[in-house]
Design an enzyme around this catalytic site. Structure first.
Site, PDB file in Angstrom:
ATOM      1  N   PHE A  14       1.115  -4.648  -2.889  1.00 45.83           N
ATOM      2  CA  PHE A  14      -0.176  -3.981  -2.756  1.00 45.83           C
ATOM      3  C   PHE A  14      -0.665  -3.522  -4.130  1.00 45.83           C
ATOM      4  O   PHE A  14      -0.029  -2.712  -4.788  1.00 45.83           O
ATOM      5  CB  PHE A  14      -0.099  -2.798  -1.790  1.00 45.83           C
ATOM      6  N   ASP A  49     -12.659  -9.479  -4.985  1.00 40.51           N
ATOM      7  CA  ASP A  49     -11.549  -8.893  -5.733  1.00 40.51           C
ATOM      8  C   ASP A  49     -10.236  -9.627  -5.440  1.00 40.51           C
ATOM      9  O   ASP A  49      -9.484  -9.966  -6.343  1.00 40.51           O
ATOM     10  CB  ASP A  49     -11.410  -7.389  -5.426  1.00 40.51           C
TER      11      ASP A  49
END
Ligand code: IMP
Ligand code: MG
Length: 174
Positions: free
Chosen positions: A150, A98
């Site tokens: 994030f 990912d």
């Protein structure tokens, strides 16, 4: 603490880029079978979409490694939670991740899987945060380079939530 998610990459942008990566991989591995190794859980959405866009023969296996607890900072400790089902010997292995952040997880995995004598081993990541790198990792295919924020969605979680978002978003704490 309340949080919200701001869209960073739309579903259309992500889908378009995965299609391009699938075409490139199909070309690069022409005449071979590519063995996709998914790093669970985050890599699973990306791997499924990518596999559908690859036009040469594909096989798949899954493993799970963990370097994150429930915080947003890498612990630096890599734990193999689930190993692959099949050997890698003489296969053209493409690790599908990912995100590459500090690079600790991937440098560990590449070394570990490389010792199993694959014909070749490469890395494909949907997202890359190059600013955060602390170890040297060669990324062969990158979906998007992103800033040091994030992110969640498309398999990426914050405390196990948001994996199912069909886009990439930034978690904002209000
Ligand atoms: P690394 O070992 O620091 O490169 O961390 C890799 C793993 O940390 C990824 O496979 C993700 O599971 C997790 N991670 C790193 N950055 C993010 C982020 O922005 N959102 C969600 N998970 C992340
Ligand atoms: Mg991960």
């Amino acid at each position: 603490m309340a949080e919200s998610v701001r869209v960073l990459l739309t579903e259309e942008e992500v889908d378009k880029r995965i299609k391009e990566l699938g075409e490139k991989i199909s070309k690069d591995y022409q005449g071979e079978t590519v063995h996709l190794v998914c790093v669970l859980k985050g890599g699973v959405f990306f791997m499924c979409e990518l596999a559908k866009r690859i036009t040469i023969p594909v096989t798949m296996d899954f493993m799970s490694a963990s370097s994150y607890g429930s915080s947003t900072k890498s612990s630096g400790v890599v734990k193999i939670v689930k190993d692959l089902d099949e050997p890698l010997k003489d296969r053209h292995v493409l690790i599908v991740e990912d995100i590459v952040d500090s690079g600790r997880t991937l440098s560990y995995l590449i070394k570990m899987l490389g010792d199993r004598e694959p014909a070749s081993i490469k890395l494909c990541t949907l997202l890359d945060k190059p600013e955060r790198r602390v170890t040297d990792v060669k990324v062969d295919y990158t979906g998007f380079e992103i800033p040091d924020e994030f992110v969640v969605g498309y398999g990426l979680d914050y405390d196990q939530r948001y994996r199912n978002l069909p886009y990439i978003g930034v978690v904002e704490f209000n």
